[in-house]
Design a protein around this motif. Structure first.
Motif, PDB file in Angstrom:
ATOM      1  N   VAL A   1     -14.357  39.319 -27.096  1.00 40.73           N
ATOM      2  CA  VAL A   1     -13.944  37.927 -27.319  1.00 40.73           C
ATOM      3  C   VAL A   1     -12.516  37.857 -27.859  1.00 40.73           C
ATOM      4  O   VAL A   1     -11.730  37.005 -27.451  1.00 40.73           O
ATOM      5  CB  VAL A   1     -14.913  37.230 -28.320  1.00 40.73           C
ATOM      6  N   PHE A   2     -12.174  38.792 -28.750  1.00 38.26           N
ATOM      7  CA  PHE A   2     -10.874  38.675 -29.424  1.00 38.26           C
ATOM      8  C   PHE A   2      -9.718  39.367 -28.703  1.00 38.26           C
ATOM      9  O   PHE A   2      -8.599  39.383 -29.193  1.00 38.26           O
ATOM     10  CB  PHE A   2     -10.992  39.129 -30.885  1.00 38.26           C
ATOM     11  N   LYS A   3      -9.994  39.902 -27.517  1.00 35.88           N
ATOM     12  CA  LYS A   3      -8.898  40.503 -26.732  1.00 35.88           C
ATOM     13  C   LYS A   3      -8.043  39.407 -26.093  1.00 35.88           C
ATOM     14  O   LYS A   3      -8.500  38.275 -25.922  1.00 35.88           O
ATOM     15  CB  LYS A   3      -9.490  41.363 -25.608  1.00 35.88           C
ATOM     16  N   ASP A   4      -6.823  39.782 -25.695  1.00 33.25           N
ATOM     17  CA  ASP A   4      -6.006  38.857 -24.904  1.00 33.25           C
ATOM     18  C   ASP A   4      -6.779  38.481 -23.648  1.00 33.25           C
ATOM     19  O   ASP A   4      -7.332  39.350 -22.969  1.00 33.25           O
ATOM     20  CB  ASP A   4      -4.695  39.538 -24.472  1.00 33.25           C
ATOM     21  N   GLY A   5      -6.854  37.202 -23.355  1.00 31.32           N
ATOM     22  CA  GLY A   5      -7.517  36.734 -22.131  1.00 31.32           C
ATOM     23  C   GLY A   5      -6.785  35.498 -21.653  1.00 31.32           C
ATOM     24  O   GLY A   5      -5.550  35.468 -21.668  1.00 31.32           O
ATOM     25  N   ALA A   6      -7.538  34.461 -21.283  1.00 28.99           N
ATOM     26  CA  ALA A   6      -6.880  33.199 -20.923  1.00 28.99           C
ATOM     27  C   ALA A   6      -6.167  32.648 -22.157  1.00 28.99           C
ATOM     28  O   ALA A   6      -5.148  31.962 -22.064  1.00 28.99           O
ATOM     29  CB  ALA A   6      -7.911  32.215 -20.415  1.00 28.99           C
ATOM     30  N   LEU A   7      -6.704  32.977 -23.346  1.00 27.12           N
ATOM     31  CA  LEU A   7      -5.992  32.700 -24.607  1.00 27.12           C
ATOM     32  C   LEU A   7      -5.495  34.041 -25.138  1.00 27.12           C
ATOM     33  O   LEU A   7      -6.144  35.065 -24.935  1.00 27.12           O
ATOM     34  CB  LEU A   7      -6.955  32.103 -25.643  1.00 27.12           C
ATOM     35  N   THR A   8      -4.368  34.034 -25.839  1.00 27.94           N
ATOM     36  CA  THR A   8      -3.883  35.289 -26.412  1.00 27.94           C
ATOM     37  C   THR A   8      -4.711  35.637 -27.648  1.00 27.94           C
ATOM     38  O   THR A   8      -5.344  34.753 -28.260  1.00 27.94           O
ATOM     39  CB  THR A   8      -2.409  35.179 -26.850  1.00 27.94           C
ATOM     40  N   ALA A   9      -4.679  36.920 -28.018  1.00 31.82           N
ATOM     41  CA  ALA A   9      -5.370  37.357 -29.236  1.00 31.82           C
ATOM     42  C   ALA A   9      -4.827  36.578 -30.431  1.00 31.82           C
ATOM     43  O   ALA A   9      -5.552  36.269 -31.373  1.00 31.82           O
ATOM     44  CB  ALA A   9      -5.179  38.854 -29.426  1.00 31.82           C
ATOM     45  N   LYS A  10      -3.544  36.233 -30.374  1.00 32.94           N
ATOM     46  CA  LYS A  10      -2.937  35.498 -31.482  1.00 32.94           C
ATOM     47  C   LYS A  10      -3.517  34.078 -31.572  1.00 32.94           C
ATOM     48  O   LYS A  10      -3.876  33.607 -32.654  1.00 32.94           O
ATOM     49  CB  LYS A  10      -1.417  35.456 -31.292  1.00 32.94           C
ATOM     50  N   GLU A  11      -3.635  33.416 -30.431  1.00 30.61           N
ATOM     51  CA  GLU A  11      -4.211  32.052 -30.437  1.00 30.61           C
ATOM     52  C   GLU A  11      -5.655  32.092 -30.936  1.00 30.61           C
ATOM     53  O   GLU A  11      -6.077  31.244 -31.726  1.00 30.61           O
ATOM     54  CB  GLU A  11      -4.155  31.457 -29.019  1.00 30.61           C
TER      55      GLU A  11
END
Ligand code: SF4
Ligand code: SF4
Lengths: 348, 111
Positions: free
Chosen positions: B35-45
């Motif tokens: 879940v917390f990996k970069d995906g459609a949303l960044t890890a930062k978001e």
């Protein structure tokens, strides 16, 4: 702000720093050497000497809170031309490819330009760790971008954030604004632009008691934000972990963060970072000509192991090439997470 | 038995829940990591969302973890506080919007 040395702070003495780092009764953190022993990696040997990192003096126009050199305008230790002259035959008679000039602000050394020109005659690649604000500190430095360009110098510069607030908190008031202007001046002579061959790399290091986030994600964000807000381009971003030594060690102790920070470093220990730690192919030279495995060991006054080759005057490459590295607890700073060196992450 | 319900050190022991039910814990932690990996949303978001949710669910462990994580990933104090306000506004709004239900009921039974 003054340096620890001028404040006569007890941590200005490397022995007192080591006493904190190595004090296993008060601070119980797994031994770094023990970790390496467990992995059959001790003693850690150098793989050669490819990089000559020369600290040409501790004087700096800035007094950053995290500085592992304890540099500042009040530091008077400066490499003399005579000491520089001892470096030249060593470089001429070896396969060392890269000379990495650091400080303090290396440009404050009165013989800096002479030294660069002499090293260049030997056909070596030169890196200058430029703090950016030096370019605007005085009229006589305004032409540094052209000077760097002329000698095809690779510029490596710290910018702990693309926002003013975090940068100034770590590096001092007004540093962000001047750093941005200096980056624009470097861009104007071609630095950081694709195809120019003029390399401009930035360094991120955390402004606080924490480890750097992903270098890749940060680089992407820096590139977007700096281009959007200031029209600035650069090549690579290196994410560097703060070493628990000198002023950063003082900060950790004063804020009660020391044990938590060491615990973070220890629990983020990454065995795959070890083979690429920078001491394995670097020799670090101090302003007075002594030899160390890295700039951090230099600040802790831990000279290279071979006792008959601890100074430029008795430099023996055959002894240094496969020397055993001097390791202490601060080395956890190089092996945490993705690892850290002067060139950023090191883990493959 | 501890004489308090929350202990900061327990956060570091989160992984030990697998001692009693390994399979589910493994699945949870692998899902969590995904879940917390970069995906459609960044890890930062995602870190900032997690910070806001931590406040909404009022979990001291999560607040501790995501205050550090969001700051480390580069969010400013003001951005982080605004995220907490978002959580607060949604929680406050969720209470207040039920006022309509109260009004409906009162209107139904009043003269
Ligand atoms: S970190 Fe660099 S710029 Fe800052 S005081 Fe130290 S040497 Fe100077
Ligand atoms: S601090 Fe890092 S570079 Fe220096 S000796 Fe230790 S591991 Fe090597």
């Amino acid at each position: 702000m003054k340096s620890l040395k001028v404040l006569q702070h007890h941590l200005a003495d490397a022995n007192n720093q080591l006493a904190v780092l190595e004090n296993q009764s008060e601070h119980q953190h797994a031994s770094f050497i023990g970790k390496l022993l467990g992995l059959n990696l001790f003693p850690l040997q150098a793989s050669g000497v490819d990089i000559f990192q020369i600290n040409v003096g501790k004087m700096c126009n800035q007094v950053c809170k995290h500085c592992h050199v304890d540099a500042g305008p009040d530091r008077k230790e400066i490499m003399t031309r005579e000491t520089m002259q001892l470096c030249l035959p060593i470089l001429a008679n070896s396969n060392i490819k890269i000379v990495d000039l650091t400080g303090g602000a290396p440009e404050l050394n009165p013989d800096f330009r002479w030294f660069v020109e002499e090293i260049k005659k030997l056909g070596k690649h030169i890196i200058v760790r430029c703090n950016l604000t030096i370019i605007l500190a005085n009229k006589r430095f305004y032409d540094l971008p052209e000077f760097f360009h002329k000698h095809q110098i690779e510029v490596v510069s710290s910018l702990p954030s693309f926002t003013q607030d975090r940068t100034d908190r770590q590096r001092g008031d007004g540093v962000f604004e001047d750093s941005i202007k200096a980056l624009q001046m470097l861009n104007n002579v071609g630095y950081g632009h694709d195809g120019s061959g003029l390399i401009l790399n930035l360094v991120y290091n955390p402004a606080g008691a924490f480890l750097p986030p992903s270098q890749q994600a940060l680089e992407k964000e820096y590139k977007t934000e700096l281009a959007k807000k200031f029209n600035i381009v650069f090549n690579n971003l290196f994410a560097i972990t703060n070493m628990p030594i000198s002023r950063y060690l003082d900060y950790l102790l004063q804020t009660g963060n020391y044990d938590k920070y060491m615990e973070k470093l220890v629990s983020a220990f990454n065995p795959s970072a070890i083979k690429n730690v920078m001491c394995r192919n670097t020799i670090s030279v101090s302003w007075d000509g002594f030899l160390y495995d890295c700039d951090f060991n230099q600040m802790l006054d831990l000279k290279v192991a071979p006792q008959t080759s601890q100074h430029l005057s008795n430099f023996d490459l055959s002894l240094l090439n496969n020397r055993n590295i001097v390791l202490k607890q601060h080395c956890y700073g190089c092996t945490a997470g993705a690892g850290s060196s002067c060139g950023g992450e090191v883990a493959s | 038995m501890a004489n308090h319900y929350y202990n900061a050190e327990d956060l570091g022991k989160f992984g030990s829940i697998g001692e009693y039910q390994k399979e589910m814990a493994d699945k949870f932690f692998s899902y969590y990591g995904e879940v917390f990996k970069d995906g459609a949303l960044t890890a930062k978001e995602k870190s900032l969302i997690a910070l806001a949710v931590s406040h909404a669910v009022q979990c001291p462990y999560c607040i501790d973890a995501y205050s550090s994580d969001a700051y480390e990933k580069g969010f400013s104090e003001a951005q982080m506080m605004e995220a907490v306000h978002v959580a607060s506004a949604i929680k406050g709004g969720a209470v207040l919007v039920h006022g309509v239900q109260m009004m409906n009921k009162v209107k139904e039974i009043s003269m």
